[in-house]
Design a protein around this motif. Structure first.
Motif, short mmCIF file in Angstrom:
data_model
loop_
_atom_site.label_atom_id
_atom_site.label_comp_id
_atom_site.label_asym_id
_atom_site.label_seq_id
_atom_site.Cartn_x
_atom_site.Cartn_y
_atom_site.Cartn_z
N ILE A 1 0.85 -1.19 0.00
CA ILE A 1 0.00 0.00 0.00
C ILE A 1 0.88 1.24 0.00
O ILE A 1 1.77 1.38 0.84
CB ILE A 1 -0.92 0.02 1.26
N VAL A 2 0.62 2.15 -0.95
CA VAL A 2 1.32 3.44 -1.02
C VAL A 2 0.28 4.55 -1.12
O VAL A 2 -0.62 4.48 -1.96
CB VAL A 2 2.31 3.52 -2.20
N GLY A 3 0.37 5.53 -0.24
CA GLY A 3 -0.62 6.61 -0.27
C GLY A 3 -2.01 6.01 -0.20
O GLY A 3 -2.27 5.13 0.61
N GLY A 4 -2.89 6.48 -1.05
CA GLY A 4 -4.18 5.83 -1.19
C GLY A 4 -5.36 6.61 -0.66
O GLY A 4 -5.24 7.42 0.25
N ARG A 5 -6.49 6.32 -1.30
CA ARG A 5 -7.76 6.91 -0.92
C ARG A 5 -8.77 5.78 -0.75
O ARG A 5 -8.39 4.70 -0.32
CB ARG A 5 -8.17 7.93 -1.98
N SER A 6 -10.02 6.00 -1.07
CA SER A 6 -11.06 5.00 -0.79
C SER A 6 -10.82 3.68 -1.53
O SER A 6 -11.05 2.60 -0.98
CB SER A 6 -12.45 5.55 -1.12
N GLY A 7 -10.36 3.73 -2.78
CA GLY A 7 -10.10 2.49 -3.52
C GLY A 7 -8.99 1.67 -2.88
O GLY A 7 -9.09 0.45 -2.77
N THR A 8 -7.95 2.36 -2.42
CA THR A 8 -6.85 1.68 -1.75
C THR A 8 -7.31 1.08 -0.43
O THR A 8 -6.88 -0.02 -0.05
CB THR A 8 -5.68 2.66 -1.51
N LEU A 9 -8.19 1.78 0.26
CA LEU A 9 -8.75 1.26 1.51
C LEU A 9 -9.50 -0.04 1.23
O LEU A 9 -9.38 -1.02 1.97
CB LEU A 9 -9.67 2.28 2.17
N GLY A 10 -10.25 -0.08 0.12
CA GLY A 10 -10.95 -1.31 -0.27
C GLY A 10 -9.98 -2.44 -0.57
O GLY A 10 -10.19 -3.58 -0.15
N GLU A 11 -8.89 -2.12 -1.28
CA GLU A 11 -7.89 -3.15 -1.60
C GLU A 11 -7.21 -3.66 -0.33
O GLU A 11 -6.97 -4.85 -0.18
CB GLU A 11 -6.87 -2.58 -2.59
N PHE A 12 -6.90 -2.73 0.58
CA PHE A 12 -6.32 -3.14 1.86
C PHE A 12 -7.28 -4.08 2.59
O PHE A 12 -6.87 -5.13 3.11
CB PHE A 12 -6.02 -1.93 2.75
N ALA A 13 -8.57 -3.72 2.63
CA ALA A 13 -9.56 -4.53 3.36
C ALA A 13 -9.67 -5.93 2.75
O ALA A 13 -9.75 -6.92 3.50
CB ALA A 13 -10.92 -3.83 3.35
N ILE A 14 -9.66 -6.03 1.44
CA ILE A 14 -9.73 -7.34 0.78
C ILE A 14 -8.50 -8.16 1.15
O ILE A 14 -8.60 -9.32 1.55
CB ILE A 14 -9.86 -7.18 -0.75
N ALA A 15 -7.32 -7.55 1.01
CA ALA A 15 -6.07 -8.26 1.30
C ALA A 15 -6.02 -8.70 2.76
O ALA A 15 -5.63 -9.83 3.06
CB ALA A 15 -4.88 -7.37 0.97
N TYR A 16 -6.41 -7.82 3.65
CA TYR A 16 -6.38 -8.14 5.08
C TYR A 16 -7.36 -9.26 5.40
O TYR A 16 -7.02 -10.23 6.08
CB TYR A 16 -6.70 -6.90 5.92
N ASP A 17 -8.58 -9.14 4.90
CA ASP A 17 -9.61 -10.13 5.19
C ASP A 17 -9.23 -11.51 4.65
O ASP A 17 -9.61 -12.53 5.23
CB ASP A 17 -10.95 -9.69 4.62
N GLU A 18 -8.49 -11.53 3.56
CA GLU A 18 -8.10 -12.81 2.96
C GLU A 18 -6.75 -13.31 3.45
O GLU A 18 -6.21 -14.28 2.92
CB GLU A 18 -8.15 -12.70 1.44
N GLY A 19 -6.17 -12.63 4.45
CA GLY A 19 -4.95 -13.11 5.07
C GLY A 19 -3.69 -12.94 4.25
O GLY A 19 -2.70 -13.65 4.46
#
Length: 192
Positions: free
Chosen positions: A112-130
């Protein structure tokens, strides 16, 4: 038999103000991905992820874009996204949100670099999927607030998160962790 190359997704701000210092950090991130013989994958977007793509390409690395568009024309003219420096473009036709799931699931490591709402979504997907996640601190946006979000989540997923301000060291630490730890295997039915 050779193992496939490690795929590192760089997710971050596609727009907004980009300082020269942060752009340079992203290029170093991409250069390091190439130097470690990994593949970079982004959403095929402009901004910080594309700076990382440029860095990766400058060192002869393989670059992959996962576009929200259905075609090259739509990618460029509707989404305003680049084609330069990308070796393989996958046109999903899934729009921005659908593309996020495909992009994250196609990677071994997410950064993750910088980021706004889309990056937050990508982080959430990655985190939730371990997935293992690297966070390049000092790049603004979501990257500088992940540590504020984690206590609120209150969910153990097996995701390992590495924080670093140095882009080269961040990639090296993430790759080392990935190589020495088995992937998280989750039962999808019990994932929520």
């Amino acid at each position: 038999m050779d193992k496939p190359k490690i795929k590192i997704g760089v997710m971050g701000s596609a727009g907004g103000e980009i300082s020269p210092e942060v752009a340079q950090k992203c290029r170093i991130l991409g250069e390091t991905i190439a130097e470690l013989d990994c593949v970079i994958l982004t959403g095929g977007c402009p901004g910080l992820p594309h700076e990382a793509v440029k860095g990766c390409k400058s060192k002869g690395g393989l670059t992959v874009g996962v576009s929200p568009a259905l075609s090259e024309y739509e990618h460029v003219h509707v989404y305003g996204s680049p084609l330069d420096h990308i070796d393989i473009m996958i046109y999903t036709g899934s729009g921005l949100m659908g593309r996020e799931v495909i992009g994250v699931r196609s990677c071994d490591i997410i950064i993750i670099v910088g980021g706004r709402s889309g990056t937050l979504g990508e982080f959430a997907i990655a985190y939730d999927e371990g997935r293992p996640i690297g966070v390049l601190m000092g790049t603004g946006g979501i990257a500088d607030h992940v540590d504020d979000i984690l206590p609120v989540i209150e969910k153990k997923t097996g995701s390992n998160i590495v924080f670093d301000r140095d882009p080269k060291r961040l990639v090296e630490r993430c790759v080392e962790w990935f190589k020495t730890h088995p992937p998280v295997i989750r039962n999808r039915e019990s994932a929520s």
